[in-house]
Design an enzyme around this catalytic site. Structure first.
Site, mmCIF file in Angstrom:
data_model
loop_
_atom_site.group_PDB
_atom_site.id
_atom_site.type_symbol
_atom_site.label_atom_id
_atom_site.label_comp_id
_atom_site.label_asym_id
_atom_site.label_seq_id
_atom_site.Cartn_x
_atom_site.Cartn_y
_atom_site.Cartn_z
ATOM 1 N N LEU A 1 54.840 27.730 -27.603
ATOM 2 C CA LEU A 1 54.125 26.777 -27.229
ATOM 3 C C LEU A 1 54.387 26.699 -25.858
ATOM 4 O O LEU A 1 54.957 27.473 -25.139
ATOM 5 C CB LEU A 1 55.111 25.014 -26.831
ATOM 6 C CG LEU A 1 55.135 23.850 -27.706
ATOM 7 C CD1 LEU A 1 55.816 22.673 -27.839
ATOM 8 C CD2 LEU A 1 53.266 23.571 -28.821
ATOM 9 N N ASP A 2 52.559 26.795 -24.760
ATOM 10 C CA ASP A 2 52.792 27.283 -24.042
ATOM 11 C C ASP A 2 53.870 25.914 -23.199
ATOM 12 O O ASP A 2 53.751 25.258 -22.830
ATOM 13 C CB ASP A 2 51.057 26.495 -23.585
ATOM 14 C CG ASP A 2 49.901 27.185 -24.208
ATOM 15 O OD1 ASP A 2 50.248 28.135 -24.688
ATOM 16 O OD2 ASP A 2 48.397 26.898 -23.946
ATOM 17 N N PRO A 3 53.645 27.379 -21.829
ATOM 18 C CA PRO A 3 54.350 26.639 -20.628
ATOM 19 C C PRO A 3 53.572 25.274 -20.548
ATOM 20 O O PRO A 3 54.588 23.763 -20.070
ATOM 21 C CB PRO A 3 54.066 27.262 -19.494
ATOM 22 C CG PRO A 3 54.029 28.279 -20.175
ATOM 23 C CD PRO A 3 53.337 28.010 -21.221
ATOM 24 N N ALA B 1 52.102 23.270 -22.531
ATOM 25 C CA ALA B 1 52.253 21.935 -23.557
ATOM 26 C C ALA B 1 53.479 21.450 -23.218
ATOM 27 O O ALA B 1 54.908 21.607 -23.169
ATOM 28 C CB ALA B 1 52.215 23.179 -25.025
ATOM 29 N N LYS C 1 49.792 32.757 -25.066
ATOM 30 C CA LYS C 1 48.817 31.020 -24.835
ATOM 31 C C LYS C 1 48.412 30.501 -24.007
ATOM 32 O O LYS C 1 47.983 29.951 -23.601
ATOM 33 C CB LYS C 1 49.378 29.975 -25.360
ATOM 34 C CG LYS C 1 49.465 30.777 -27.041
ATOM 35 C CD LYS C 1 49.922 29.388 -27.916
ATOM 36 C CE LYS C 1 49.652 29.110 -29.988
ATOM 37 N NZ LYS C 1 49.766 27.826 -30.444
#
Length: 397
Positions: free
Chosen positions: A76-78, A80, A250
């Site tokens: 997961l993106d930071p 997100a 991402k």
């Protein structure tokens, strides 16, 4: 809790915003390694290592360190928040199953600007008019993103081109030596959840904007990889290593560009999608606004651009940031991802009784210990029931 029970399996963590997936794994290890909950696992691992041959011990990368084996099943993106599937011990071998499962997301797309990273953590590369963007236009544009489509990864991703990650080329201001190819993904469903008129929300563009040569190079990079879904071939997916790593970046790093969001020591797994692909007619692709001078905040005719919250269910390899970027183009403007929540991955979702809250870790083992034990025992029961059902089915054949 029994002090002798060895806990292994898969459970879900509610990842907060602002930390990487690798940070979550490191935090789990910090709490798990000295705990009573996982002492039996540590003791068993130490005993197993004592039984190893000298040759096996010599090959071990960290012979003196014994930590709970952890990994995650999808970065997961930071930026997100949401479901981060996590494996413990032998459960890490099941993480590859989560590469091909469907995932559900909610994202907010903000129109009128695009960044080098396709989200609000990057620098603004260009702006575009947005007064004409309406909910109806967005809903119509979303039609071309449903089903099996082709998607290009963002320039800020950890996909490797000739042994080098894409985001490394971007940070050096260099063009990748080969064309970034589109990859097949599937959008099972995608719908508008909420529409935000200008002046009715708090989503904002980044404050930092590119200028000069940096801007010129960034525009070239964006133009080289930017596209709406079109027919092509090939897809890759990511598989996490035991140290909770991933092959896909991402979003740009918050601090250290080498601390790629779990994107460290990586295993790759190729996944191909069967079936026909969807081609977007040329007239459906809006011309990007690329050569106009940046519009200052004072010149903007509206206090802020419109935004939209979108829910979607997608397959592996899908970049929500690319969707935000491409949707902006599809409505004749620019777009960036402002918020992202992963609400479901396979059978794991954000229901309180199905996920470990990140804040539970700081609350102490007396809070997180029983929850983690419950989740892992449920996983083991589910796995055993599935194996028993498969065996019964095979016996009847």
């Amino acid at each position: 809790m029994s002090g002798e029970k060895i806990l292994e399996g898969v459970f879900a963590v509610h990842k907060p915003q602002g930390v990487t997936s690798a940070d979550v794994i490191r935090t789990l290890q910090k709490h798990f390694n000295p705990s009573k909950t996982f002492k039996p696992w540590i003791d068993e691992e130490k005993a197993r290592r004592d039984r190893e041959s000298k040759f096996q011990k010599k090959r071990r990368r960290h012979p003196k360190r014994c930590e709970v084996k952890l990994g995650h099943g999808g970065t997961l993106d930071p930026l997100a928040t949401g479901v981060l599937v996590t494996g413990v011990g032998k459960g890490t071998k099941s993480l590859q199953d989560f590469l091909t499962c469907t995932k559900a997301y909610e994202t907010v797309v903000l129109f009128g600007a695009e960044t080098d990273s396709y989200d609000r953590l990057g620098k603004i590369v260009r702006r575009a008019p947005y007064e004409h963007v309406t909910r109806e236009a967005v809903e119509k544009a979303l039609e071309q993103f449903r089903g099996k489509i082709m998607q290009r990864p963002p320039i800020f991703s950890a996909l490797r081109v000739q042994g080098k990650k894409l985001y490394e080329y971007a940070r050096e201001g260099k063009m990748p030596p080969v064309e970034i190819k589109e990859r097949p993904v599937e959008v099972v469903s995608i719908d508008v959840v909420e529409w935000y008129e200008p002046g009715t929300h708090e989503f904002k563009w980044p404050e930092e904007e590119m200028t000069g040569d940096e801007k010129v190079v960034a525009e070239q990079l964006l133009d080289k990889v930017s596209s709406l879904p079109t027919a092509s071939e090939g897809e890759s997916a990511n598989q996490e290593s035991e140290a909770a790593t991933s092959n896909k970046r991402k979003s740009p790093p918050l601090a250290d560009p080498i601390q790629a969001e779990d994107q460290e020591a990586i295993k790759k797994q190729k996944v191909s999608e069967d079936g026909a692909t969807q081609t977007v007619a040329p007239e459906a692709v809006a011309e990007p606004v690329t050569k106009e001078a940046p519009t200052t905040h004072a010149e903007q005719p509206q206090p802020q651009p419109p935004a939209v919250k979108i829910s979607m269910t997608v397959t592996s390899g899908f970049y929500v940031r690319s969707l935000a970027h491409d949707l902006g183009k599809a409505v004749g403007s620019c777009g960036l991802m402002s918020e992202l929540v992963r609400s479901r991955q396979a059978d794991f979702d954000l229901q309180p009784d199905k996920i470990l809250e990140y804040k539970d870790l700081e609350a102490g083992e007396e809070v997180w210990g029983p929850k983690v034990q419950k989740f892992l025992e449920e996983w083991e029961t589910k796995r055993a029931n599935k194996a028993e059902a498969q065996a019964a089915e095979e016996a009847q054949q």
